[in-house]
Each structure stands twice: as structure tokens, then as C-alpha cells.
Design a protein around this motif. Structure first.
Motif, PDB file in Angstrom:
ATOM      1  N   MET A   1     -25.124  -7.097  -0.980  1.00  0.00           N
ATOM      2  CA  MET A   1     -24.567  -6.208  -2.140  1.00  0.00           C
ATOM      3  C   MET A   1     -23.188  -5.707  -1.686  1.00  0.00           C
ATOM      4  SD  MET A   1     -25.164  -2.118  -3.390  1.00  0.00           S
ATOM      5  CE  MET A   1     -23.675  -1.092  -4.595  1.00  0.00           C
ATOM      6  N   LEU A   2     -22.116  -5.746  -3.310  1.00  0.00           N
ATOM      7  CA  LEU A   2     -20.873  -5.744  -3.009  1.00  0.00           C
ATOM      8  C   LEU A   2     -20.477  -4.649  -3.651  1.00  0.00           C
ATOM      9  CD1 LEU A   2     -18.147  -7.459  -2.947  1.00  0.00           C
ATOM     10  CD2 LEU A   2     -18.417  -7.761  -6.152  1.00  0.00           C
ATOM     11  N   CYS A   3     -18.992  -4.672  -2.476  1.00  0.00           N
ATOM     12  CA  CYS A   3     -18.955  -2.642  -2.796  1.00  0.00           C
ATOM     13  C   CYS A   3     -17.464  -2.977  -2.977  1.00  0.00           C
ATOM     14  CB  CYS A   3     -18.756  -1.762  -2.138  1.00  0.00           C
ATOM     15  SG  CYS A   3     -19.036  -0.856  -3.349  1.00  0.00           S
ATOM     16  N   LEU A   4     -16.645  -2.566  -3.872  1.00  0.00           N
ATOM     17  CA  LEU A   4     -15.331  -2.874  -3.964  1.00  0.00           C
ATOM     18  C   LEU A   4     -15.172  -1.545  -3.670  1.00  0.00           C
ATOM     19  CD1 LEU A   4     -16.243  -5.223  -6.758  1.00  0.00           C
ATOM     20  CD2 LEU A   4     -13.732  -4.729  -7.348  1.00  0.00           C
ATOM     21  N   VAL A   5     -13.608  -1.382  -2.836  1.00  0.00           N
ATOM     22  CA  VAL A   5     -13.608   0.056  -2.832  1.00  0.00           C
ATOM     23  C   VAL A   5     -12.170  -0.435  -2.722  1.00  0.00           C
ATOM     24  CG1 VAL A   5     -13.158   0.878   0.161  1.00  0.00           C
ATOM     25  CG2 VAL A   5     -14.748  -0.096  -0.534  1.00  0.00           C
ATOM     26  N   PRO A   6     -11.245   1.054  -3.661  1.00  0.00           N
ATOM     27  CA  PRO A   6     -10.169   1.120  -3.389  1.00  0.00           C
ATOM     28  C   PRO A   6      -9.320   1.870  -2.041  1.00  0.00           C
ATOM     29  CG  PRO A   6     -10.849   3.319  -4.219  1.00  0.00           C
ATOM     30  CD  PRO A   6     -11.927   1.776  -4.309  1.00  0.00           C
ATOM     31  N   THR A   7      -8.641   1.643  -2.151  1.00  0.00           N
ATOM     32  CA  THR A   7      -7.049   1.346  -0.867  1.00  0.00           C
ATOM     33  C   THR A   7      -6.250   2.353  -0.944  1.00  0.00           C
ATOM     34  OG1 THR A   7      -6.433  -0.793  -0.704  1.00  0.00           O
ATOM     35  CG2 THR A   7      -7.668  -0.385   0.861  1.00  0.00           C
ATOM     36  N   PRO A   8      -5.270   3.103  -0.243  1.00  0.00           N
ATOM     37  CA  PRO A   8      -4.658   4.093  -0.853  1.00  0.00           C
ATOM     38  C   PRO A   8      -2.888   2.919  -1.231  1.00  0.00           C
ATOM     39  CG  PRO A   8      -5.249   4.930   1.032  1.00  0.00           C
ATOM     40  CD  PRO A   8      -5.475   3.793   0.772  1.00  0.00           C
ATOM     41  N   ILE A   9      -2.467   3.990  -2.122  1.00  0.00           N
ATOM     42  CA  ILE A   9      -1.689   3.305  -2.324  1.00  0.00           C
ATOM     43  C   ILE A   9      -0.125   3.845  -1.303  1.00  0.00           C
ATOM     44  CG2 ILE A   9      -1.943   2.809  -4.605  1.00  0.00           C
ATOM     45  CD1 ILE A   9      -0.771   5.232  -5.860  1.00  0.00           C
ATOM     46  N   GLY A  10      -0.504   4.906  -0.712  1.00  0.00           N
ATOM     47  CA  GLY A  10       0.946   4.693   0.240  1.00  0.00           C
ATOM     48  C   GLY A  10       0.334   5.824   1.036  1.00  0.00           C
ATOM     49  N   ASN A  11      -0.879   6.723   0.697  1.00  0.00           N
ATOM     50  CA  ASN A  11      -1.116   8.075   2.030  1.00  0.00           C
ATOM     51  C   ASN A  11      -2.103   7.909   2.598  1.00  0.00           C
ATOM     52  OD1 ASN A  11      -1.034  10.353   2.614  1.00  0.00           O
ATOM     53  ND2 ASN A  11      -0.412  12.006   1.577  1.00  0.00           N
ATOM     54  N   LEU A  12      -2.529   7.686   3.177  1.00  0.00           N
ATOM     55  CA  LEU A  12      -3.315   7.389   3.918  1.00  0.00           C
ATOM     56  C   LEU A  12      -4.598   8.820   3.953  1.00  0.00           C
ATOM     57  CD1 LEU A  12      -2.245   6.026   7.687  1.00  0.00           C
ATOM     58  CD2 LEU A  12      -3.046   4.565   5.000  1.00  0.00           C
ATOM     59  N   GLU A  13      -4.388   9.680   3.110  1.00  0.00           N
ATOM     60  CA  GLU A  13      -4.926  10.910   3.084  1.00  0.00           C
ATOM     61  C   GLU A  13      -6.101  10.714   1.959  1.00  0.00           C
ATOM     62  OE1 GLU A  13      -5.759  13.083   5.259  1.00  0.00           O
ATOM     63  OE2 GLU A  13      -4.312  12.925   6.598  1.00  0.00           O
ATOM     64  N   ASP A  14      -5.107   9.547   0.929  1.00  0.00           N
ATOM     65  CA  ASP A  14      -6.056   8.946   0.285  1.00  0.00           C
ATOM     66  C   ASP A  14      -7.564   8.593   0.019  1.00  0.00           C
ATOM     67  OD1 ASP A  14      -4.297  10.959  -1.615  1.00  0.00           O
ATOM     68  OD2 ASP A  14      -2.847   9.798  -2.149  1.00  0.00           O
ATOM     69  N   ILE A  15      -7.141   7.617   1.144  1.00  0.00           N
ATOM     70  CA  ILE A  15      -9.053   7.363   1.102  1.00  0.00           C
ATOM     71  C   ILE A  15      -9.767   8.448   1.227  1.00  0.00           C
ATOM     72  CG2 ILE A  15      -9.181   7.735   3.867  1.00  0.00           C
ATOM     73  CD1 ILE A  15      -9.651   3.853   1.808  1.00  0.00           C
ATOM     74  N   SER A 192       3.008   8.271  -4.363  1.00  0.00           N
ATOM     75  CA  SER A 192       2.395   8.801  -2.955  1.00  0.00           C
ATOM     76  C   SER A 192       2.584   9.263  -1.726  1.00  0.00           C
ATOM     77  CB  SER A 192       0.685   7.934  -2.877  1.00  0.00           C
ATOM     78  OG  SER A 192       0.637   6.919  -2.151  1.00  0.00           O
ATOM     79  N   LYS A 193       3.392   7.788  -1.893  1.00  0.00           N
ATOM     80  CA  LYS A 193       4.648   8.268   0.113  1.00  0.00           C
ATOM     81  C   LYS A 193       5.933   8.848  -0.091  1.00  0.00           C
ATOM     82  CE  LYS A 193       3.489   2.595  -1.058  1.00  0.00           C
ATOM     83  NZ  LYS A 193       4.379   1.532  -0.526  1.00  0.00           N
ATOM     84  N   LEU A 194       6.163   8.813   1.068  1.00  0.00           N
ATOM     85  CA  LEU A 194       7.334  10.004   1.255  1.00  0.00           C
ATOM     86  C   LEU A 194       8.438  10.018   0.754  1.00  0.00           C
ATOM     87  CD1 LEU A 194       8.279  11.893   3.698  1.00  0.00           C
ATOM     88  CD2 LEU A 194       9.389   9.555   4.761  1.00  0.00           C
ATOM     89  N   HIS A 195       8.730   8.466  -0.013  1.00  0.00           N
ATOM     90  CA  HIS A 195      10.390   8.407  -0.705  1.00  0.00           C
ATOM     91  C   HIS A 195       9.678   8.431  -2.479  1.00  0.00           C
ATOM     92  CE1 HIS A 195      13.142   8.250   2.378  1.00  0.00           C
ATOM     93  NE2 HIS A 195      11.980   7.768   2.820  1.00  0.00           N
ATOM     94  N   GLN A 196       8.746   8.874  -2.621  1.00  0.00           N
ATOM     95  CA  GLN A 196       8.293   9.664  -4.220  1.00  0.00           C
ATOM     96  C   GLN A 196       9.366  10.366  -5.336  1.00  0.00           C
ATOM     97  OE1 GLN A 196       3.643  10.722  -5.217  1.00  0.00           O
ATOM     98  NE2 GLN A 196       4.953  12.355  -6.017  1.00  0.00           N
ATOM     99  N   LYS A 197       9.919   9.423  -6.139  1.00  0.00           N
ATOM    100  CA  LYS A 197      10.435  10.221  -6.717  1.00  0.00           C
ATOM    101  C   LYS A 197      10.084  10.138  -8.460  1.00  0.00           C
ATOM    102  CE  LYS A 197      14.726  11.347  -7.566  1.00  0.00           C
ATOM    103  NZ  LYS A 197      16.847  11.110  -6.332  1.00  0.00           N
TER     104      LYS A 197
END
Length: 273
Positions: A1-15, A192-197
Motif C-alpha cells: 500500500m502507498l500512503c502520502l503523508v503531509p509534513t510540517p511547513i514550518g512548525n514541527l508540532e503540526d505533524i 507557521s514559522k517563528l517569523h510568520q507575518k
């Protein structure tokens, strides 16, 4: 089976816990860049007390995907196979779609986990109340293709969402300010990163502001739809205009898909002798 997994775009807590579970069970991980994925999993392992060291990694990106696809068999997917892009949701301005298509065509089970996505996050952050949008990814760097795509963005009747790199953002704002200085633009930096604006203003105001800023980070740009003025034209509106029959024929043909010659003859038949 294949599973596509999204990864955080900045903040690791988003996994998500589900994503971590699938990654732990993975035997083969296809990734956009093996170095990036290994570094990410090392960080996630340290943070969540998990061990990702016993995985097989293979690169799968826009330059080698055809070669990799030709090497695959159904036997490959008797393992727990995962695909991840460098950041965010696979297949959204990232590789992965051809791998999904391979599974569909070969009746191989697959799944896609929900998760981090810069487009939807920026859309929700923008404050625009429009319920539809178009996604353009990254525009071409230069030339006629870029100009054509930028015109599509500015003439879209839906919100237009695109990505831009830091060294081309000012150029984009300049182009937008020249073509439509008063168009409202929303910008999201380093979501989602430290310098988000975020910024929201007219194209011209943003261009003038950003001329004085040291632009860094990755950007999502949302362009307000083109304002439509007045009512939609009906065919009878065109036919009643005091213009030459040939011009009427061209306009009607454009709206209906009929041939200009056919429409022109119909218009002539309606003209009293």
C-alpha cells in the motif's frame, strides 16, 4: 500500500499522531529529497522519542519520476510505502501525483493523510470572503509565459493564490502595481514559522512598502478577483447595438462558439430590406 503523508511547513508540532504512526510503520519512504526527509525524521524522532533509523529511502522528484515509475511493480507495494515531499501536502505544487496515478491504474491501494497546507492556511488567514479560488503555484521566472500567466491571475473572477520566492516577490509586486495599482493583495510570509507575518493592502502600497524591506522567507500571495462592473451581456444586447454587422458577428460568435460566417448571415437575414 502507498500512503502520502503531509509534513510540517514550518512548525514541527503540526505533524499529526496518525502521520507519525504511518511513518513509523513505513518500510520504504519515497521523498522529494532524501536529505531533507532524513533530517526532518531525525528531528521528529528526537522530539517524540521515536526511532526512524531502519527505513529505506528513495528519491522521487520531477527529474527522476518517470525512471522510478518504470522500475516499480505491484510487488513494491506489498511493503508499507510512504511518499513525502519536503514540506506540506504532496501533489500540491510538489511531486507525487504520478505515483498516485500509477496506483490507480494498477489497482494498488493508497491513502492520503490530511495535514499542513500553505494554500488553505493562507486562504483562511486572508480575510477575503470569496468562496472560490484558483491556485497558480509558482509563476515562470520571466518571458511571455510569465506575462501571460500574470494576466490570467489579474483577470481571474476568483481569488488567485500563488507562491513566490523572496528574491522575486518585489518584482511581482511591481508588476501587479503597474497593471492594477488599486488591486487588494494579501501576503503571508513563513506560515507557521517563528517569523510568520501577514500583509494586506493595495498592490501599489505593498510595492512601496516592500522597497524598504529586506525580503526573506517563502511567500503565499493572494490576489483579489477582478471586479466586474455592470450586467452580463446577452445576445440580444449585442444584436441591438448600432455597430457594423461584421463586428456583431464576431462578438456573437465569440459568445456562442458558432462560426462568424454563420452568425453574419443570420444577422443579415434579420435586417429589413
Amino acid at each position: 500500500m502507498l500512503c502520502l503523508v503531509p509534513t510540517p511547513i514550518g512548525n514541527l508540532e503540526d505533524i499529526s499522531k496518525r502521520s507519525l504512526s504511518v511513518l513509523m510503520d513505513a518500510e520504504l519512504i519515497f521523498c522529494e529529497d532524501t536529505r531533507v526527509t532524513k533530517k526532518l525524521l531525525n528531528l521528529l524522532g528526537e522530539k517524540n522519542n521515536l526511532d526512524f533509523s531502519n527505513k529505506e529511502y528513495k528519491s522521487f522528484h520531477s527529474h527522476n519520476e518517470n525512471q522510478i515509475l518504470q522500475s516499480l511493480t505491484k510487488e513494491t507495494f506489498t511493503k508499507n510505502v510512504v511518499y513525502v515531499s519536503d514540506a506540506g501536502m504532496p501533489c500540491v505544487s510538489d511531486p507525487g501525483a504520478t505515483l498516485v496515478d500509477y496506483c490507480i491504474k494498477n489497482n494498488i491501494a493508497y491513502d492520503v493523510l490530511p495535514g499542513a497546507n500553505a494554500i488553505l492556511t493562507a486562504y483562511a488567514m486572508s480575510g477575503f470572503t470569496h468562496t472560490t479560488f484558483s491556485f497558480y503555484g509558482f509563476l515562470d521566472h520571466k518571458g511571455a509565459s510569465r506575462a501571460s500567466k500574470l494576466n490570467d491571475v489579474l483577470n481571474d473572477d476568483k481569488l488567485a493564490i500563488l507562491y513566490e520566492s523572496p528574491h522575486r516577490l518585489l518584482k511581482l509586486l511591481e508588476e501587479l502595481s503597474i497593471k492594477d495599482a488599486n488591486r487588494t493583495i494579501f501576503l503571508a510570509k513563513e506560515i507557521s514559522k517563528l517569523h510568520q507575518k501577514t500583509y494586506k493592502n493595495s498592490a501599489l502600497a505593498l510595492f512601496n512598502e516592500f522597497k524598504e524591506i529586506n525580503i526573506r522567507g517563502e511567500w503565499v500571495v493572494i490576489v483579489e478577483p477582478k471586479e466586474t462592473v455592470g450586467f452580463n451581456l446577452e445576445l440580444d444586447d449585442i444584436l441591438s447595438l448600432d455597430i457594423a454587422p461584421k463586428i456583431k458577428a464576431k462578438l456573437v460568435a465569440k459568445m456562442t462558439g458558432q462560426s462568424i460566417k454563420e452568425v453574419y448571415q443570420q444577422i443579415l437575414d434579420r435586417i429589413p430590406e
